[in-house]
Write a protein that holds these residues in place. Structure first.
Motif, short mmCIF file in Angstrom:
data_model
loop_
_atom_site.label_atom_id
_atom_site.label_comp_id
_atom_site.label_asym_id
_atom_site.label_seq_id
_atom_site.Cartn_x
_atom_site.Cartn_y
_atom_site.Cartn_z
N ARG A 40 18.42 -39.84 -48.74
CA ARG A 40 17.23 -39.01 -48.61
C ARG A 40 17.53 -37.52 -48.70
O ARG A 40 16.59 -36.71 -48.74
CB ARG A 40 16.54 -39.29 -47.27
CG ARG A 40 17.34 -38.87 -46.04
CD ARG A 40 16.56 -39.04 -44.76
NE ARG A 40 17.29 -38.50 -43.61
CZ ARG A 40 16.75 -38.21 -42.45
NH1 ARG A 40 15.45 -38.39 -42.26
NH2 ARG A 40 17.49 -37.74 -41.46
N LEU A 44 14.84 -34.39 -49.04
CA LEU A 44 14.63 -33.47 -47.93
C LEU A 44 14.82 -32.02 -48.36
O LEU A 44 14.04 -31.13 -47.99
CB LEU A 44 15.58 -33.80 -46.79
CG LEU A 44 15.23 -35.02 -45.92
CD1 LEU A 44 16.39 -35.35 -44.99
CD2 LEU A 44 13.96 -34.77 -45.12
N ALA A 48 11.94 -28.96 -48.42
CA ALA A 48 12.12 -27.92 -47.40
C ALA A 48 11.26 -26.70 -47.74
O ALA A 48 11.31 -26.18 -48.86
CB ALA A 48 13.60 -27.53 -47.31
N ARG A 59 7.49 -36.27 -45.69
CA ARG A 59 8.55 -36.03 -44.71
C ARG A 59 8.37 -36.92 -43.48
O ARG A 59 9.33 -37.47 -42.95
CB ARG A 59 8.56 -34.55 -44.31
CG ARG A 59 9.07 -33.61 -45.39
CD ARG A 59 8.88 -32.16 -44.99
NE ARG A 59 9.59 -31.84 -43.75
CZ ARG A 59 9.39 -30.74 -43.04
NH1 ARG A 59 8.48 -29.85 -43.43
NH2 ARG A 59 10.09 -30.52 -41.93
N LEU A 63 10.59 -40.10 -45.35
CA LEU A 63 11.93 -39.61 -45.12
C LEU A 63 12.35 -39.63 -43.66
O LEU A 63 13.51 -39.36 -43.35
CB LEU A 63 12.06 -38.18 -45.68
CG LEU A 63 11.70 -38.02 -47.16
CD1 LEU A 63 11.84 -36.57 -47.58
CD2 LEU A 63 12.57 -38.93 -48.02
N ASP A 65 11.55 -37.56 -41.28
CA ASP A 65 11.84 -36.20 -40.83
C ASP A 65 10.89 -35.81 -39.69
O ASP A 65 9.84 -36.44 -39.49
CB ASP A 65 11.65 -35.24 -42.02
CG ASP A 65 12.33 -33.90 -41.78
OD1 ASP A 65 13.12 -33.79 -40.83
OD2 ASP A 65 12.05 -32.96 -42.55
N THR A 66 11.26 -34.80 -38.95
CA THR A 66 10.37 -34.24 -37.94
C THR A 66 9.72 -32.98 -38.48
O THR A 66 10.33 -32.23 -39.25
CB THR A 66 11.15 -33.90 -36.66
OG1 THR A 66 12.20 -32.98 -36.97
CG2 THR A 66 11.75 -35.15 -36.04
N THR A 97 15.88 -31.40 -30.90
CA THR A 97 16.09 -31.51 -32.34
C THR A 97 16.33 -30.12 -32.92
O THR A 97 15.50 -29.22 -32.77
CB THR A 97 14.87 -32.16 -33.04
OG1 THR A 97 14.63 -33.44 -32.46
CG2 THR A 97 15.13 -32.32 -34.53
N GLN A 100 13.75 -27.29 -34.74
CA GLN A 100 12.35 -27.70 -34.63
C GLN A 100 11.76 -27.20 -33.31
O GLN A 100 12.46 -27.16 -32.28
CB GLN A 100 12.22 -29.22 -34.68
CG GLN A 100 12.54 -29.83 -36.03
CD GLN A 100 11.48 -29.54 -37.08
OE1 GLN A 100 10.50 -28.86 -36.81
NE2 GLN A 100 11.67 -30.06 -38.27
N ARG A 106 7.18 -36.86 -35.33
CA ARG A 106 7.70 -37.63 -36.46
C ARG A 106 6.91 -38.93 -36.59
O ARG A 106 6.26 -39.39 -35.63
CB ARG A 106 9.18 -37.93 -36.28
CG ARG A 106 9.52 -38.85 -35.11
CD ARG A 106 11.02 -39.05 -34.99
NE ARG A 106 11.35 -39.98 -33.90
CZ ARG A 106 12.61 -40.25 -33.54
NH1 ARG A 106 13.64 -39.67 -34.17
NH2 ARG A 106 12.83 -41.11 -32.56
#
Length: 528
Positions: A40, A44, A48, A59, A63, A65-66, A97, A100, A106
């Protein structure tokens, strides 16, 4: 329940233009290829800093992601983050995290666009399932609900596109086969032993506005006792898993039986649940037990896996066409499915698991495992002559390990055409073939090879562009007959003219052309 969010979520996905083409355009071909390899990172990196709703949704739900809460709010305006958290569509990101904010969230499920072209046209859906290893970085939970994998895509491509009043999707999983079936069926019943799978199936039907699918909980045919269907489709949990301590049993692929007994049960059970003339299509594994596992003879003993599969159908009184596409030795088979569960080679779990699989195969004398496609048909008169079949019945087993031809709409239309051709030949009878006109299929080409300086060809090959990409080396007489098949002149008339032209015995030429034509019809290269 996630089902309560379906209407609002559908509006958000639609407004975000959350489509296959949109996501591929966002992260590019390189990242798209990497995702197919369960990597991934390129995707990612490509997303971004992107603020489009489709990028945020990808995301979250593809994926793993958060994202900051305010970004999730912009991507889910109708659903709302509060409702998504309350119903379990989102969860708070783990504390600490890196990079973030504290209110980051998520996704808890995999939710991605899917599109396909079949004989009916273009289908585009959103499909929800459990997050996979790509997003979680962990081995799968044993009650994992799989999304669209290679096997499910294969089965949907095999489905006959002909209209049906009723279809049973046995072992529906996330419901993808039921969605496909809803395109050509008036009514679909989708069953599964997993309540979680049925929840995802209901969600996917609701997300895509499909209201012709009924979902039922239960094992194999138990939820449809006493019912019959025009069509049965099944991507059953056919993986042969050792019944040994420490070996995880994944619901989406493991039916809880020893060896290939699960597939045998699906085949035999289909007989009582098909209408007369009804057809079942499924994927399956079958074991080879004995030294002749690699034999090409499909009329041998019980050691041959294809014989075993054909015997299941014969014993149930069903016509059958069984195609083996792959055959794997025990080590390769075990490695494939251990990886599928998320266990990495050279991890501490790898060698004990592999040893358990190999011990199981050795104890039961299994030398190889075949994989392929099973097509079953209840005789049109409804009679189930168990263990025998009429001479004209469809009873065909074959190995086709080569690459397929070009089939933009899948193999379903080809299978349907070959079945229709088989039935047409049966209707003609042995005495009607010579008086019948044939035509060559539009995807067939002829190749000629010549030795240098020789006028006559040394080899004539007919090659199929679609279907199973069959090739058949033929004589000049058969090549000439196929070249003349335009649907106007009868086979016997053409054979007589060719015999005179080549100055050959007319009876011999007729017998050769007839026999080869029947073989070409069975392969879909010639059509009655």
């Amino acid at each position: 329940m996630l089902l309560d969010l379906a209407d609002d979520l559908r509006r958000d996905l639609d407004q975000a233009v959350y489509t296959v083409d949109r996501l591929r355009g966002l992260w590019g071909d390189v990242a798209d290829d990497a995702l197919q390899r369960a990597d991934r990172v390129p995707a990612l990196r490509a997303l971004a800093g992107r603020t489009e709703a489709s990028a945020i949704l990808a995301r979250l739900f593809v994926l793993g992601d958060t994202v900051p809460r305010d970004e999730a709010e912009r991507a889910l305006p109708a659903t709302g983050v509060a409702a998504a958290l309350a119903q379990g569509l989102l969860e708070p990101a783990p504390s600490g995290t890196e990079g973030q904010p504290a209110d980051a969230v998520r996704g808890t499920i995999d939710l991605r666009p899917y599109s396909v072209v079949d004989a009916i046209g273009v289908a585009a859906w959103w499909i929800a399932s459990d997050l996979g290893e790509l997003a979680t970085g962990r081995a799968l939970r044993t009650d994992h609900v799989l999304g669209i994998g290679g096997a499910s895509a294969t089965l949907s491509g095999l489905m006959l596109p002909d209209r049906a009043r009723s279809v049973l999707d046995l072992g529906t999983g996330c419901g993808i086969q039921a969605l496909h079936a809803s395109r050509f069926a008036d009514r679909v019943v989708a069953t599964d032993i997993s309540a979680r799978a049925l929840d995802f199936g209901r969600l996917n039907a609701a997300l895509n506005g499909v209201d012709t699918i009924e979902f039922r909980l239960g094992s194999l045919y138990e939820p449809v006792a006493g019912e019959r269907f025009d069509r049965i489709v099944s991507n059953p949990p056919f993986v042969i898993t050792p019944r040994r301590e420490g070996v995880p049993e994944y619901e989406y692929r493991d039916g809880g039986m020893v060896g290939d007994a699960l597939v045998a049960a699906v085949v035999s059970g289909a007989a009582e649940h098909l209408e007369p003339g009804g057809i079942a299509q499924l994927l399956g594994n079958w074991e080879y037990r004995g030294d002749d596992s690699g034999s090409g003879d499909s009329d041998g003993g019980d050691a041959d896996g294809l014989d075993r599969a054909a015997a299941w159908a014969r014993d149930a009184g069903l016509e059958h066409w069984i195609i083996e596409r792959e055959q794997a030795d025990p080590a390769r088979y075990a490695e494939t499915w251990i990886r599928d569960g998320g266990t990495k080679p050279r991890s501490t779990e790898w060698e004990p698991l592999l040893g358990a699989w190999l011990d199981d195969f050795a104890d039961r004398g299994v030398d190889a495992v075949g994989f392929g496609y099973v097509l079953l048909r209840r005789p049109a008169d409804g009679a189930l002559d168990r263990g025998a079949a009429a001479p004209s019945a469809l009873a065909r087993v074959e190995r086709i390990p080569e690459a397929l031809g070009e089939n933009p709409a899948g193999l379903g239309p080809h299978l349907s055409a070959v079945l229709a051709a088989h039935d047409a030949l049966v209707a003609l009878g042995p005495d009607g073939v010579d008086a019948h006109a044939f035509r060559v299929a539009p995807d067939v080409t002829e190749e000629r090879s010549h030795w240098p300086g020789e006028e006559a060809p040394s080899a004539l090959v007919l090659r199929q562009g679609g279907g199973f990409a069959r090739t058949l080396r033929v004589s000049p007489a058969v090549a000439a007959a196929v070249g003349a098949y335009d649907g106007e002149l009868a086979l016997g008339v053409i054979a007589s003219a060719i015999a005179q032209l080549l100055e050959l015995d007319e009876r011999s030429v007729l017998d050769e052309i007839r026999a080869e034509t029947l073989e070409l019809v069975r392969g879909g290269l010639v059509v009655p």
